[in-house]
Write an enzyme that holds these catalytic residues in place. Sequence first.
Site, short mmCIF file in Angstrom:
data_model
loop_
_atom_site.label_atom_id
_atom_site.label_comp_id
_atom_site.label_asym_id
_atom_site.label_seq_id
_atom_site.Cartn_x
_atom_site.Cartn_y
_atom_site.Cartn_z
N ASN A 1 11.32 5.44 -2.57
CA ASN A 1 11.60 4.18 -1.86
C ASN A 1 10.28 3.58 -1.38
O ASN A 1 10.18 2.38 -1.15
CB ASN A 1 12.55 4.42 -0.66
N ALA A 2 9.26 4.41 -1.20
CA ALA A 2 7.95 3.93 -0.76
C ALA A 2 7.26 3.20 -1.90
O ALA A 2 7.50 3.49 -3.07
CB ALA A 2 7.09 5.13 -0.33
N GLY A 3 6.42 2.26 -1.55
CA GLY A 3 5.60 1.57 -2.55
C GLY A 3 4.25 1.34 -1.93
O GLY A 3 4.12 0.52 -1.02
N HIS A 4 3.24 2.09 -2.35
CA HIS A 4 1.91 2.02 -1.75
C HIS A 4 0.92 1.46 -2.77
O HIS A 4 0.76 2.02 -3.85
CB HIS A 4 1.46 3.41 -1.27
N THR A 5 0.28 0.38 -2.40
CA THR A 5 -0.66 -0.28 -3.31
C THR A 5 -2.09 0.13 -3.01
O THR A 5 -2.49 0.13 -1.84
CB THR A 5 -0.57 -1.81 -3.15
N VAL B 1 -9.53 -7.07 5.68
CA VAL B 1 -9.70 -8.50 5.39
C VAL B 1 -9.51 -8.81 3.90
O VAL B 1 -9.92 -9.86 3.42
CB VAL B 1 -11.08 -9.02 5.89
N ASN C 1 7.22 4.85 4.43
CA ASN C 1 8.14 4.05 5.24
C ASN C 1 7.44 3.82 6.60
O ASN C 1 6.23 3.71 6.59
CB ASN C 1 9.52 4.72 5.32
N ASP D 1 5.09 -1.15 4.62
CA ASP D 1 4.20 -2.05 3.86
C ASP D 1 3.04 -2.56 4.69
O ASP D 1 2.57 -3.69 4.48
CB ASP D 1 5.00 -3.23 3.28
N LEU E 1 -5.80 -9.16 8.31
CA LEU E 1 -6.26 -10.17 9.26
C LEU E 1 -6.56 -11.48 8.52
O LEU E 1 -6.29 -12.57 9.02
CB LEU E 1 -7.53 -9.68 9.96
N GLY F 1 -1.21 2.82 1.99
CA GLY F 1 -1.84 3.28 0.76
C GLY F 1 -3.34 2.99 0.77
O GLY F 1 -4.15 3.84 0.42
P1 GDP Z 1 2.10 0.42 2.22
O1 GDP Z 1 3.49 0.59 1.73
O2 GDP Z 1 1.99 0.56 3.70
O3 GDP Z 1 1.10 1.26 1.49
O4 GDP Z 1 1.72 -1.11 1.91
P2 GDP Z 1 2.05 -1.93 0.56
O5 GDP Z 1 1.12 -1.50 -0.49
O6 GDP Z 1 3.50 -1.90 0.26
O7 GDP Z 1 1.75 -3.40 1.04
C1 GDP Z 1 0.53 -3.80 1.55
C2 GDP Z 1 -0.02 -4.95 0.67
O8 GDP Z 1 -1.07 -5.58 1.34
C3 GDP Z 1 -0.58 -4.46 -0.64
O9 GDP Z 1 -0.39 -5.47 -1.61
C4 GDP Z 1 -2.08 -4.32 -0.34
O10 GDP Z 1 -2.89 -4.46 -1.49
C5 GDP Z 1 -2.29 -5.47 0.60
N1 GDP Z 1 -3.32 -5.29 1.61
C6 GDP Z 1 -3.60 -4.17 2.34
N2 GDP Z 1 -4.55 -4.43 3.24
C7 GDP Z 1 -4.87 -5.73 3.10
C8 GDP Z 1 -5.76 -6.60 3.79
O11 GDP Z 1 -6.46 -6.23 4.74
N3 GDP Z 1 -5.81 -7.92 3.36
C9 GDP Z 1 -5.04 -8.38 2.32
N4 GDP Z 1 -5.13 -9.65 1.98
N5 GDP Z 1 -4.19 -7.56 1.66
C10 GDP Z 1 -4.11 -6.28 2.06
P1 IMO Z 2 6.54 1.91 2.32
O1 IMO Z 2 6.17 3.37 2.30
C1 IMO Z 2 9.37 -1.22 3.46
C2 IMO Z 2 13.58 -0.04 3.85
C3 IMO Z 2 14.50 -0.65 2.80
C4 IMO Z 2 15.79 -0.72 3.58
C5 IMO Z 2 15.75 0.57 4.40
C6 IMO Z 2 16.53 1.72 3.78
O2 IMO Z 2 6.15 1.16 1.11
O3 IMO Z 2 6.08 1.28 3.60
P2 IMO Z 2 16.14 3.30 1.68
O4 IMO Z 2 16.02 2.97 0.22
O5 IMO Z 2 14.99 4.05 2.23
O6 IMO Z 2 17.45 3.95 2.00
O7 IMO Z 2 16.20 1.86 2.42
O8 IMO Z 2 14.38 0.93 4.50
N1 IMO Z 2 12.40 0.68 3.30
C7 IMO Z 2 11.16 0.17 3.26
N2 IMO Z 2 10.69 -1.04 3.61
N3 IMO Z 2 8.51 -0.28 3.01
C8 IMO Z 2 8.96 0.94 2.69
O9 IMO Z 2 8.15 1.96 2.32
C9 IMO Z 2 10.35 1.22 2.78
N4 IMO Z 2 11.11 2.29 2.53
C10 IMO Z 2 12.36 1.96 2.87
O10 IMO Z 2 14.04 -1.93 2.41
O11 IMO Z 2 15.76 -1.81 4.47
MG MG Z 3 4.98 -0.43 0.65
#
Ligand code: GDP
Ligand code: IMO
Ligand code: MG
Length: 456
Positions: free
Chosen positions: A67-71, A445, A255, A42, A363, A46
């Site tokens: 399991n991934a969640g990319h915003t 930012v 991940n 996270d 940041l 994304g």
């Molecule tokens: P990923 O799994 O690595 O793609 O990241 P996620 O999408 O799970 O979580 C990152 C969160 O931070 C999302 O809600 C993004 O929209 C947000 N985000 C990413 N970069 C920034 C940033 O520079 N500032 C702020 N405030 N939010 C950000």
């Molecule tokens: P992104 O791509 C954050 C964590 C789970 C759990 C462990 C094992 O969005 O960064 P799983 O379902 O993979 O067997 O869970 O890994 N986990 C993540 N935490 N971001 C992720 O993906 C994750 N993918 C798995 O919360 O602790």
């Molecule tokens: Mg994520």
Amino acid sequence: MSLTWSAKDHKSMTRPAATGQKRSRNDIGNKVAVVLGAQWGDEGKGKVVDLLATDADVVCRCQGGNNAGHTVVVDGKEYDFHLLPSGIINSKSISLIGNGVVIHLPGLFEEGDKNEKKGLKGWEKRLIVSDRAHLVFDFHQVVDGLQETERQAQEGKNIGTTKKGIGPAYSSKAARTGLRVCDLLGDFKDFSMRFKNLVRQYQAMYPALTVDVEDQLKKLKEYSERLRPMVRDGVYYMYEALHGSPKKILVEGANAALLDIDFGTYPFVTSSNCTVGGACTGLGIPPLNIGEVFGVSKAYTTRVGIGAFPTEQLNAIGELLQTRGHEVGVTTGRKRRCGWLDLVIVRYAHMINGFTGIALTKLDILDVVDEIKVGVAYKVNGKRIPHFPANMDVLHEVEVEYETFPGWKTDTSAARKWNDLPAKAQNYIHFIENHIGVPIKWVGVGKSRECMIQMF
Ligand code: GDP
Ligand code: IMO
Ligand code: MG
């Protein structure tokens, strides 16, 4: 502002003739840029991929599953991607789901349909799925839940998985009883027999598991027809992409390093290689074709699920980061645990991945903090250790050595270039860069595309 990674890396050379002619280092073909999480996930992968994908030809996922969640936030619209590469937004690029990914077909189509309602058009035409990718079945997801219950009962704690069936599906793959996309699209009678055997194996392990086999097979048959036009030999597709005309190819890690099955905080990890090797094995890319490796790190640290977290702040700071950063899991809706930036883990991620650049995200979340701490070393029995501990009991006990920085107490969300940032924020960024020993290429930012300061 150019968002491309070094274009000179993408010079394509002629494909070697099949005559056994020797290949020199000059004809290795296009280079691939890889974006990887440098913490516990996270970090904003994304968003970084979306930025780079604006002029990419191919965007690939190489490991993990939904399991991934990319915003990704574009024009005020927020898209969540789980299995689809974030580059799917770009109508000019192809998205590839590689052999290293585990695919839950109902999840894939649900995700596509949900995003289509938000305005994502034509995604099925831009998506290519490797025939070697393994399938996650509904029962894998049920077993994921049963295993978590069992862990809780036996050890008093679970992993806190996403319950998307990732561990069980990769277990089936390693046990060589898993089923792949090519099996589903092949002889369905044979597939059905192997599916039934797999169900029986899991039922032997988990007698509580009930599966309506005929109903599952009927649904899988329907999904297979929708999937069929997207399926290719992923290895050959990659080979052609690497050795054809000059192309910009991007790999989107899922991940993150500390969740890697080999290098992460085992057993509190996921079940795939989320470090750079996963890009090679999960797509069939030779190591020489790996070019830039971008690590993504937040300006602080978060973690979802259970496991050691040395810089975690179970106090007002942790709560502030959680609320200001909207630190809630995209896949499970769980609150993310929050703490100070831990440079020990980012350096460890760099040891494994060899980052060529870092994207430092979020940041802006630190804008209101009076004093900012950064973990720079771990001590065991009062002595600094040079490595990252393998044993989780040790990691739980480490004493973190911190450096303290004055907060800049200024809104950075409107900054678009380095000079727009307050001097104290620049100082913080420089310290991080020097400590990791990798240039910071972007500073985030804000959520949207334009809220990314490009440093070089
Ligand atoms: P990923 O799994 O690595 O793609 O990241 P996620 O999408 O799970 O979580 C990152 C969160 O931070 C999302 O809600 C993004 O929209 C947000 N985000 C990413 N970069 C920034 C940033 O520079 N500032 C702020 N405030 N939010 C950000
Ligand atoms: P992104 O791509 C954050 C964590 C789970 C759990 C462990 C094992 O969005 O960064 P799983 O379902 O993979 O067997 O869970 O890994 N986990 C993540 N935490 N971001 C992720 O993906 C994750 N993918 C798995 O919360 O602790
Ligand atoms: Mg994520």
